[in-house]
Design a protein around this motif. Structure first.
Motif, PDB file in Angstrom:
ATOM      1  N   ALA A   4       9.175 -28.026  -8.724  1.00 43.69           N
ATOM      2  CA  ALA A   4       9.817 -27.016  -7.882  1.00 43.69           C
ATOM      3  C   ALA A   4       9.021 -26.811  -6.596  1.00 43.69           C
ATOM      4  CB  ALA A   4       9.960 -25.701  -8.640  1.00 43.69           C
ATOM      5  N   GLN A   5       7.695 -26.745  -6.711  1.00 43.88           N
ATOM      6  CA  GLN A   5       6.866 -26.609  -5.508  1.00 43.88           C
ATOM      7  C   GLN A   5       6.999 -27.845  -4.630  1.00 43.88           C
ATOM      8  OE1 GLN A   5       3.431 -25.809  -8.063  1.00 43.88           O
ATOM      9  NE2 GLN A   5       2.981 -24.008  -6.807  1.00 43.88           N
ATOM     10  N   HIS A   6       7.034 -29.009  -5.264  1.00 45.59           N
ATOM     11  CA  HIS A   6       7.191 -30.269  -4.528  1.00 45.59           C
ATOM     12  C   HIS A   6       8.526 -30.285  -3.788  1.00 45.59           C
ATOM     13  CE1 HIS A   6       6.814 -34.577  -3.691  1.00 45.59           C
ATOM     14  NE2 HIS A   6       8.072 -34.706  -4.085  1.00 45.59           N
ATOM     15  N   TYR A   7       9.596 -29.887  -4.482  1.00 41.23           N
ATOM     16  CA  TYR A   7      10.912 -29.857  -3.849  1.00 41.23           C
ATOM     17  C   TYR A   7      10.911 -28.890  -2.666  1.00 41.23           C
ATOM     18  CZ  TYR A   7      15.731 -28.763  -2.850  1.00 41.23           C
ATOM     19  OH  TYR A   7      16.905 -28.556  -2.180  1.00 41.23           O
ATOM     20  N   HIS A   8      10.328 -27.723  -2.851  1.00 42.86           N
ATOM     21  CA  HIS A   8      10.329 -26.720  -1.791  1.00 42.86           C
ATOM     22  C   HIS A   8       9.574 -27.233  -0.566  1.00 42.86           C
ATOM     23  CE1 HIS A   8      10.908 -22.674  -0.248  1.00 42.86           C
ATOM     24  NE2 HIS A   8       9.635 -22.658   0.122  1.00 42.86           N
ATOM     25  N   ARG A  68      18.027 -30.711   1.019  1.00 40.90           N
ATOM     26  CA  ARG A  68      17.874 -29.252   1.103  1.00 40.90           C
ATOM     27  C   ARG A  68      19.127 -28.533   0.598  1.00 40.90           C
ATOM     28  NH1 ARG A  68      14.368 -25.655   4.668  1.00 40.90           N
ATOM     29  NH2 ARG A  68      15.457 -23.662   4.829  1.00 40.90           N
ATOM     30  N   ALA A  69      20.200 -29.287   0.381  1.00 43.42           N
ATOM     31  CA  ALA A  69      21.461 -28.682  -0.059  1.00 43.42           C
ATOM     32  C   ALA A  69      21.311 -27.904  -1.361  1.00 43.42           C
ATOM     33  CB  ALA A  69      22.530 -29.761  -0.230  1.00 43.42           C
ATOM     34  N   TYR A  70      20.364 -28.261  -2.210  1.00 41.75           N
ATOM     35  CA  TYR A  70      20.228 -27.551  -3.488  1.00 41.75           C
ATOM     36  C   TYR A  70      19.931 -26.072  -3.260  1.00 41.75           C
ATOM     37  CZ  TYR A  70      19.340 -27.099  -8.490  1.00 41.75           C
ATOM     38  OH  TYR A  70      19.410 -26.746  -9.818  1.00 41.75           O
ATOM     39  N   ARG A  71      19.146 -25.776  -2.239  1.00 45.35           N
ATOM     40  CA  ARG A  71      18.882 -24.377  -1.907  1.00 45.35           C
ATOM     41  C   ARG A  71      20.203 -23.667  -1.591  1.00 45.35           C
ATOM     42  NH1 ARG A  71      13.705 -23.533   1.991  1.00 45.35           N
ATOM     43  NH2 ARG A  71      12.416 -25.361   1.501  1.00 45.35           N
ATOM     44  N   ARG A  72      21.021 -24.304  -0.763  1.00 43.97           N
ATOM     45  CA  ARG A  72      22.269 -23.687  -0.324  1.00 43.97           C
ATOM     46  C   ARG A  72      23.275 -23.592  -1.464  1.00 43.97           C
ATOM     47  NH1 ARG A  72      22.472 -23.915   5.570  1.00 43.97           N
ATOM     48  NH2 ARG A  72      20.697 -25.101   6.358  1.00 43.97           N
ATOM     49  N   ILE A  73      23.276 -24.576  -2.341  1.00 37.93           N
ATOM     50  CA  ILE A  73      24.162 -24.527  -3.512  1.00 37.93           C
ATOM     51  C   ILE A  73      23.841 -23.302  -4.364  1.00 37.93           C
ATOM     52  CG2 ILE A  73      24.606 -25.659  -5.733  1.00 37.93           C
ATOM     53  CD1 ILE A  73      24.378 -28.359  -4.182  1.00 37.93           C
ATOM     54  N   ILE A  77       9.637 -39.904  -5.233  1.00 43.97           N
ATOM     55  CA  ILE A  77      11.096 -39.754  -5.172  1.00 43.97           C
ATOM     56  C   ILE A  77      11.549 -39.981  -3.733  1.00 43.97           C
ATOM     57  CG2 ILE A  77      13.037 -38.242  -5.708  1.00 43.97           C
ATOM     58  CD1 ILE A  77      10.902 -36.547  -7.343  1.00 43.97           C
ATOM     59  N   PRO A  78      12.396 -40.969  -3.495  1.00 45.27           N
ATOM     60  CA  PRO A  78      12.836 -41.235  -2.120  1.00 45.27           C
ATOM     61  C   PRO A  78      13.714 -40.110  -1.581  1.00 45.27           C
ATOM     62  CG  PRO A  78      13.341 -43.085  -3.594  1.00 45.27           C
ATOM     63  CD  PRO A  78      12.953 -41.934  -4.453  1.00 45.27           C
ATOM     64  N   ASP A  79      13.729 -39.951  -0.271  1.00 39.64           N
ATOM     65  CA  ASP A  79      14.660 -39.028   0.361  1.00 39.64           C
ATOM     66  C   ASP A  79      16.082 -39.411  -0.037  1.00 39.64           C
ATOM     67  OD1 ASP A  79      12.605 -37.722   1.615  1.00 39.64           O
ATOM     68  OD2 ASP A  79      12.870 -38.699   3.555  1.00 39.64           O
ATOM     69  N   LEU A  87      16.111 -36.657  -4.040  1.00 39.25           N
ATOM     70  CA  LEU A  87      15.303 -35.529  -4.507  1.00 39.25           C
ATOM     71  C   LEU A  87      16.165 -34.438  -5.132  1.00 39.25           C
ATOM     72  CD1 LEU A  87      12.543 -34.162  -4.698  1.00 39.25           C
ATOM     73  CD2 LEU A  87      12.867 -33.325  -2.361  1.00 39.25           C
ATOM     74  N   LEU A  88      17.316 -34.136  -4.524  1.00 38.32           N
ATOM     75  CA  LEU A  88      18.172 -33.073  -5.058  1.00 38.32           C
ATOM     76  C   LEU A  88      18.556 -33.366  -6.501  1.00 38.32           C
ATOM     77  CD1 LEU A  88      21.244 -31.476  -3.264  1.00 38.32           C
ATOM     78  CD2 LEU A  88      21.316 -32.102  -5.674  1.00 38.32           C
TER      79      LEU A  88
END
Length: 532
Positions: free
Chosen positions: A9-13, A197-202, A282-284, A287-288
């Motif tokens: 989660a920290q990595h994703y953020h 970054r869409a996961y944040r918006r979802i 994890i490639p761009d 990641l989501l």
């Protein structure tokens, strides 16, 4: 000593932060021909048309006679028919007020439909499913809410309730309820535009929807009980989802408040989950999906879970009490939503995100009223709203407000202390120029009278609930944001959420403690109407 490995989660953020140096390099031109359709279609299944019940409610409000489907020869409505119509009307309005189509923008190729809940970019990644245990009016099985036709499609007829209970670790609310919503995310609808970054918006959009569901339930005599901890794969399989494309994000049993046995006490909404510190490179673009899969709760029907709330509900004190700071009380009279909450119902259906502000002052009393409705639901029980609605864990979410032009309030950045009901000033300055920059040079940030930031100490939240907490934090922030939206519109103000911002610079510029990860921004101000 080297720093310990960050959790996923920290990595994703960190990976999905916007920064001034890299934002242009990461942005990609949009291929509008590839935009996903924001509706899910089923080729088979029985359809239940809910539109007649919207008309029926409008007729009753206007004092017109209701045209029931069957009327006995006496000319009086049959009691059973009346009860049936009432039940369907409640369900119809619940779904319509939560996620129904409330507007349309004509476009050359296809019209763009607007919904009751806001969504970043108007992409609407959420789907609503309804599970029935089997009632006299709604046969057991699985249903999908078809927003574009305002109908339910019954795509699977079978007893699904025991599987739902198992997947939700036998949550006690499911023992006594007959209906449950499941909110899912169709990832590509948002990822098409916002990439990883869409996961944040979802999750924020799902939180908006939860805010609408909470209020729509209260207006239609239901009580939604949130469940955030469930075996994802089991729910996905139960709904026949393609897990690469779509995944469950929240389960919501609906207690019918007109049934005495369903007036149920609250229960826990979430349980601790795993922390993942070992993961590959994890490639761009991947990641989501990797992050969502990594934060799923594994299939384990034998696990024992305690859903009982603590004997004394833990209410943590306000987190920050800065020494010698200016403190301003936010105590306010509750917003009056009118007879039978008619003002709230109308506001949900006419809500729109503001496109531009005038830069003029906001009234301090209006700001206080917004905060009161958003953070103090207990002040609205006498109007028929739930005084203790479910969130995942609001103790984890903090609020800061950058004030540019609020009459009666000094410019600067404030921490909002909801328990004490006061604003505590942490910086003394007009931040209009900086807010323009922080909000990716959007004029909304510059011209708003006040800009509200929801934040969380991500490291502490993960230690308590695991990496899955990232979902909960953003859904709770979206839920709060939707209450702000509705209160602002009702008071005649402008409001718009912003999910794109320069993450680290927010903390630096406004003086927000570095431990606070910014989740969401809501801008507030006076609406600038387009020239005729």
């Amino acid at each position: 000593m080297p720093e310990p490995t960050a959790s996923i989660a920290q990595h994703y953020h960190e990976r999905t932060k916007y920064a001034p140096q890299t934002i242009n390099a990461k942005s990609k031109p949009l291929d509008w021909s590839q935009q996903p359709i924001p509706f899910k279609e089923y080729k088979i299944g029985q359809s239940f048309d809910l539109k007649p019940y919207l008309k029926e409610e409008k007729e009753q409000r206007q004092g017109e006679p209701t045209n029931y489907r069957s009327t006995p020869t006496s000319g009086l409505p049959d009691p059973q028919t009346h009860l049936s119509n009432t039940w369907w009307r409640r369900l119809s309005w619940l779904l319509y007020s939560s996620y129904g189509l409330t507007g349309m923008i004509p476009l050359p190729d296809n019209p763009h439909y607007l919904r009751a809940a806001p969504s970043a970019g108007g992409l609407y990644p959420a789907e609503i499913y309804l599970m029935s245990r089997g009632t006299p009016l709604l046969p057991a099985g699985l249903y999908n809410y078809q927003a574009h036709t305002h109908s339910l499609i019954h795509f699977w007829e079978n007893d699904v309730w025991t599987k739902l209970q198992t997947a939700c670790f036998w949550h006690p609310i499911l023992e006594h309820t007959q209906l449950a919503m499941v909110i899912t995310a169709v990832f590509q609808r948002s990822a098409w535009r916002y990439q990883d970054r869409a996961y944040r918006r979802i999750c924020l959009d799902s939180g908006h929807l939860l805010g609408n569901i909470e209020l729509a339930c209260a207006m239609n005599d239901y009580r939604p009980h949130l469940i955030g901890s469930f075996m994802d794969e089991a729910i996905n399989q139960l709904l026949y989802l393609d897990a690469e494309q779509e995944g469950a994000i929240a389960v919501i049993p609906l207690a019918d408040l007109l049934e005495v046995k369903q007036n149920l006490p609250p229960a826990r909404t979430i349980q601790p989950a795993a922390i993942h510190a070992n993961y590959p490179s994890i490639p761009d673009g991947q990641l989501l999906h990797y992050f969502h899969q990594a934060t799923q709760m594994p299939l384990d029907p034998g696990v024992k879970v305690n859903w009982k709330p603590p004997a004394v509900e833990g209410q943590r004190a306000d987190k920050y009490n800065f020494p010698f700071c200016l403190k301003v009380s936010t105590a306010a009279s509750p917003i009056n939503w009118g007879k039978n909450l008619e003002g709230l119902q109308n506001t949900i259906l006419r809500r729109r995100s503001t496109r531009a502000y005038t830069g003029e002052d906001l009234n301090l009393d209006d700001l206080k009223a917004l905060l009161d409705f958003t953070y103090h639901p207990q002040h609205y029980t006498d109007q028929g709203l739930d005084g203790n609605p479910d969130y995942f864990d609001l103790n984890l979410v903090e609020t800061f407000i950058a004030v540019s032009s609020v009459a009666g309030l000094e410019e600067g950045c404030y921490y909002y202390a909801p328990k004490a009901q006061e604003l505590r000033q942490i910086r003394f300055k007009n931040f209009r120029k900086e807010l323009h920059f922080l909000c990716l040079w959007q004029d909304l940030g510059r011209d708003a009278a006040a800009v509200l930031f929801h934040t969380a100490d991500l490291k502490t939240a993960i230690e308590e609930y695991g990496d899955r907490v990232y979902r909960y934090l953003h859904m709770d922030a979206g839920h709060l944001g939707q209450r702000l939206n509705l209160a602002a519109i009702y008071l005649g103000l402008g409001v718009s959420g912003i999910g794109g911002f320069f993450d680290d610079q927010v903390n630096e510029v406004l003086g927000i403690p570095a431990d606070e990860a910014v989740l969401y921004i809501t801008t507030l101000g006076q609406v600038r109407h387009p020239s005729p």
